[in-house]
Design a protein around this motif. Sequence first.
Motif, mmCIF file in Angstrom:
data_model
loop_
_atom_site.group_PDB
_atom_site.id
_atom_site.type_symbol
_atom_site.label_atom_id
_atom_site.label_comp_id
_atom_site.label_asym_id
_atom_site.label_seq_id
_atom_site.Cartn_x
_atom_site.Cartn_y
_atom_site.Cartn_z
ATOM 1 N N LEU A 376 -1.644 -13.637 93.368
ATOM 2 C CA LEU A 376 -2.933 -14.101 92.889
ATOM 3 C C LEU A 376 -2.826 -15.566 92.505
ATOM 4 N N THR A 377 -3.972 -16.244 92.534
ATOM 5 C CA THR A 377 -4.045 -17.642 92.136
ATOM 6 C C THR A 377 -4.998 -17.769 90.960
ATOM 7 N N TRP A 378 -4.615 -18.596 89.976
ATOM 8 C CA TRP A 378 -5.452 -18.830 88.804
ATOM 9 C C TRP A 378 -5.594 -20.339 88.601
ATOM 10 N N PRO A 379 -6.621 -20.960 89.195
ATOM 11 C CA PRO A 379 -6.862 -22.387 88.939
ATOM 12 C C PRO A 379 -7.544 -22.540 87.588
ATOM 13 N N ARG A 380 -6.911 -23.277 86.674
ATOM 14 C CA ARG A 380 -7.452 -23.399 85.326
ATOM 15 C C ARG A 380 -8.589 -24.423 85.283
ATOM 16 N N MET A 381 -9.777 -24.021 85.676
ATOM 17 C CA MET A 381 -10.963 -24.854 85.510
ATOM 18 C C MET A 381 -12.146 -23.948 85.231
ATOM 19 N N TYR A 395 -6.388 -18.113 103.539
ATOM 20 C CA TYR A 395 -5.951 -16.772 103.146
ATOM 21 C C TYR A 395 -7.195 -15.943 102.823
ATOM 22 N N PRO A 396 -7.800 -15.311 103.830
ATOM 23 C CA PRO A 396 -9.101 -14.646 103.656
ATOM 24 C C PRO A 396 -9.148 -13.579 102.564
ATOM 25 N N ARG A 397 -8.036 -12.913 102.299
ATOM 26 C CA ARG A 397 -8.029 -11.865 101.272
ATOM 27 C C ARG A 397 -7.314 -12.328 99.997
ATOM 28 N N ARG A 398 -7.381 -13.608 99.748
ATOM 29 C CA ARG A 398 -6.728 -14.146 98.564
ATOM 30 C C ARG A 398 -7.390 -13.591 97.316
ATOM 31 N N LEU A 399 -6.562 -13.215 96.342
ATOM 32 C CA LEU A 399 -7.029 -12.703 95.065
ATOM 33 C C LEU A 399 -6.923 -13.799 94.012
ATOM 34 N N PHE A 400 -7.876 -13.795 93.082
ATOM 35 C CA PHE A 400 -7.894 -14.819 92.047
ATOM 36 C C PHE A 400 -8.035 -14.205 90.656
ATOM 37 N N CYS A 401 -7.568 -14.965 89.672
ATOM 38 C CA CYS A 401 -7.765 -14.639 88.267
ATOM 39 C C CYS A 401 -8.684 -15.689 87.660
ATOM 40 N N PHE A 402 -9.451 -15.279 86.668
ATOM 41 C CA PHE A 402 -10.295 -16.229 85.939
ATOM 42 C C PHE A 402 -10.211 -15.893 84.461
ATOM 43 N N GLY A 403 -10.048 -16.917 83.628
ATOM 44 C CA GLY A 403 -9.912 -16.707 82.194
ATOM 45 C C GLY A 403 -11.064 -17.309 81.407
ATOM 46 N N TYR A 404 -11.548 -16.568 80.427
ATOM 47 C CA TYR A 404 -12.606 -17.038 79.532
ATOM 48 C C TYR A 404 -11.978 -17.494 78.222
ATOM 49 N N THR A 405 -12.515 -18.559 77.651
ATOM 50 C CA THR A 405 -11.960 -19.087 76.412
ATOM 51 C C THR A 405 -12.807 -18.656 75.216
ATOM 52 N N ASN A 406 -12.256 -18.863 74.027
ATOM 53 C CA ASN A 406 -12.960 -18.493 72.792
ATOM 54 C C ASN A 406 -14.087 -19.454 72.436
#
Length: 501
Positions: A376-381, A395-406
Amino acid sequence: MAPLDIDVDAEQVAFDKEVASIEDWWKTPRQASIKRPYTARRIATLRNTVREEYVSSRQALKLWSQFQSHLDNGTYELTFGATDPLIVAEMAKYQQTVYVSGALCGFTQVLEPGMDQADYPWDTVPKVVEKIYRSQMWNDRRQRQIRMSKAKAERAKMECYDYLAPIIADADMGFGGLTSTVKMAKLFVESGVAMIHVDDLASGMKRFTTGQGRTIVPTSEYIGRLTAVRMQFDIMGAETMLLMRTDLIKAQFITSVIDPCDHEYIIGATNSVEALSTVLSRTMESGEPSLKELVLVRTEWEKTAGLMTFDEASLRSQDRLSTALAQRREAARSVLGKEVAFDWELPRSREGQYLFKWAVKGETERCLAVAPLGDLTWPRMDFPGEIHNALREKYPRRLFCFGYTNTYDWAGAGFTETDVKDSPSKMAKQGAIFQIQPTWCVQGIRYYADKSARMLKEDGIAGYVQEIQKPALAVGRNGSEESGAYLTDAYFETIAAQDYI
């Protein structure tokens, strides 16, 4: 100790079989998208002669299956950071996964708490992962004992939860050199983790209050970190997943200019000025300047230095990835007929970092460079749709992470309540099938603890009974089942040869 009597022919046959087994493993659907810079034969030489099985592999395969299902269905998993087994047990009723935040561990799981500096011992998070996994196994056992002590008709009416939610953990930047990263990855696998994430920040250089941004390491160093983790997973034969978090967005510094991939984004001075480190040192020696005064000195210096990247200085567009500064200088000289004034040594910080100009293009290039090593890829923006689209072209089936801040100001950024509610689904459609609120506990537990403490202060035990005890008992929170009392009784009954079913 007497030497072993080895049949070298049999030894060779066994070794070749091991190599073939690794090669076959790397062709499985779970592993096929990962590209290693080393051979199966090399990994086989680094393995023990006795193989071990790790629960981490089972949990990773479970997580992989969940993510593939989300990808196929356009859905997502939204979870939050936790370190306490009681909280994790409640999460099992609603979340598919558990996230162990390094920042949260640094606040709550060490003798000397502190801000998210990743300055706690390198085995801190793996130990928390193991604690959580063992608590999950206990809850799973407790639930099974209660259920199987009931008749089928009664079990059909009972709630049942999957307490063995895969654990995703924060490995920060590897905690030192490559050997430290290898040892950390090994301990994570042994702890029962399903996936870890490793970032490209520089160890010991996180800043939060000085007005200075993130410090990243060169692309090549980040690749080395990820390769170290992947190598250790392969040595152990572990299916453990690897999430790659890149913090290039909003980075202000980079530790080294060793990698030409980064040269396009390094800032230099185009005017003849003293080095920033010299100016700051002189200011420090003149007295005891405040932080505000030092920031002002730095700001004034920046106004006189003519800071920009080399491409900006030469007024040329450079799109060639990995073009080193020397080649950029030569190209500019041939076009302009003169040398371009540019010195990236002058703006270096007192700690030695080079000044860096972050860009979505640079983040995209770095994500593409490391993508083959992880899952997985997690671009921090804030909203990385552009980066997601660029990676999915390759990479057509690339998986990503996304993070929410406080602290993100949704309303200030123009989001309506409907926009906020729809945001996770929209992110999922861009491939962010794993979404986290890493430090909910820092904000959430403090809020509810403050609310409860005030209630006890103002309303006494009557407030507790009304606001907590009655609602908890109404939904079955009497403590007997969840505390494991029945499981303990079952141990005594079994020892006494009393069949409770």
